[in-house]
Design an enzyme around this catalytic site. Structure first.
Site, mmCIF file in Angstrom:
data_model
loop_
_atom_site.group_PDB
_atom_site.id
_atom_site.type_symbol
_atom_site.label_atom_id
_atom_site.label_comp_id
_atom_site.label_asym_id
_atom_site.label_seq_id
_atom_site.Cartn_x
_atom_site.Cartn_y
_atom_site.Cartn_z
ATOM 1 N N ARG A 60 -6.175 -22.851 49.039
ATOM 2 C CA ARG A 60 -6.276 -21.719 49.861
ATOM 3 C C ARG A 60 -6.135 -20.282 49.144
ATOM 4 N NH1 ARG A 60 -3.088 -18.931 54.921
ATOM 5 N NH2 ARG A 60 -4.820 -17.471 55.505
ATOM 6 N N HIS A 61 -7.070 -19.402 49.173
ATOM 7 C CA HIS A 61 -6.746 -18.244 48.564
ATOM 8 C C HIS A 61 -5.616 -17.483 49.006
ATOM 9 C CE1 HIS A 61 -7.290 -15.877 52.269
ATOM 10 N NE2 HIS A 61 -7.983 -16.729 52.665
ATOM 11 N N ARG A 99 -11.893 -13.114 47.988
ATOM 12 C CA ARG A 99 -10.716 -13.477 48.040
ATOM 13 C C ARG A 99 -10.517 -14.793 47.139
ATOM 14 N NH1 ARG A 99 -12.489 -13.423 53.280
ATOM 15 N NH2 ARG A 99 -12.300 -14.982 54.593
ATOM 16 N N GLU A 113 -15.276 -19.357 54.730
ATOM 17 C CA GLU A 113 -14.411 -19.810 55.893
ATOM 18 C C GLU A 113 -15.302 -19.506 57.139
ATOM 19 O OE1 GLU A 113 -12.076 -21.027 57.563
ATOM 20 O OE2 GLU A 113 -10.478 -19.800 57.275
ATOM 21 N N HIS A 133 -10.621 -21.711 51.898
ATOM 22 C CA HIS A 133 -10.052 -20.847 52.873
ATOM 23 C C HIS A 133 -9.263 -22.170 53.813
ATOM 24 C CE1 HIS A 133 -12.739 -17.339 51.849
ATOM 25 N NE2 HIS A 133 -13.306 -18.632 51.413
#
Length: 217
Positions: free
Chosen positions: A16-17, A66, A90, A158
């Site tokens: 995940r970012h 991101r 996402e 995401h």
């Protein structure tokens, strides 16, 4: 299903970012293109030093900034290119995007409460979780085509996208996907290739008890 490791089995790291300002404000991001904040950049740099130790073979990322910037921290350490795939974005959440929890609850109370109960909901008129999995998993498989036996694919994506991908790739029925806890910012889960399907080797690794903040909670 035979969950023993396959000879020359590959691994998939779903990463995940790092944190964004909207994460901190508990504002629903969805596919809005929000950059990392200063903390998110530092999280990505710290996580990248750990993930570089895995000797990744291939790095792919969502094309939202991101996730792209998160992936680039690992690319600099490993001299690997980052391949962008919009399939890793996402969940699109329509009217919910840009709103915080209180605003969503006030404007879309029934929809919000159904989501909290784990019901299948088009948040803000957007995508169902099954539809997100329908695009995320093929994007992961496209990345895997470039990974040699025994290699590791790192997927910078995401929280919600990672969770539905885990559920789908592990063969869990959709109603159980919610049993997988969310990923904290810049934490990751690892799937290992088994003789039949995939098995979960690590989940929310690197969290150090960090809270989960974001669209998936």
């Amino acid at each position: 299903m035979d969950r023993r490791p396959a000879p020359g089995s590959r691994q998939v790291v779903l990463w995940r970012h790092g944190r964004t300002a909207w994460n901190l404000e508990r504002r629903f991001q969805g596919q809005t293109d929000i950059p990392l904040d200063e903390v998110g950049v530092a999280q990505a740099e710290r996580a990248a030093r750990v993930l570089a130790g895995l000797g990744p073979s291939v790095i792919v990322a969502s094309d939202l900034i991101r996730a792209t910037r998160t992936a680039e921290t690992l690319a600099r350490l490993t001299d690997l290119p980052v391949s962008l795939d919009e399939g890793l974005r996402e969940t699109y959440a329509g009217r919910w995007q840009g709103l915080d929890d209180d605003e969503i609850r006030a404007r879309y109370a029934d929809e919000f409460e159904a989501f909290r109960r784990g019901e299948r909901v088009r948040r803000g008129g957007g995508e169902l979780e099954s539809e997100v999995a329908d695009r995320v998993v093929p994007a992961i498989l496209r990345g895997l085509e470039k990974v040699p036996p025994g290699g590791t694919l790192v997927v910078a994506t995401h929280g919600g996208a990672a969770r539905v991908a885990l559920g789908r790739m592990m063969g869990l029925p959709e109603e159980l996907w919610g049993a997988l806890g969310g990923l904290s910012n810049c934490c990751w889960s690892v799937l290992g290739e088994a003789r039949a399907g995939w098995r979960l080797l690590e989940h929310n690794a690197g969290s150090l008890l960090e809270p989960v903040i974001g669209d998936d909670e």
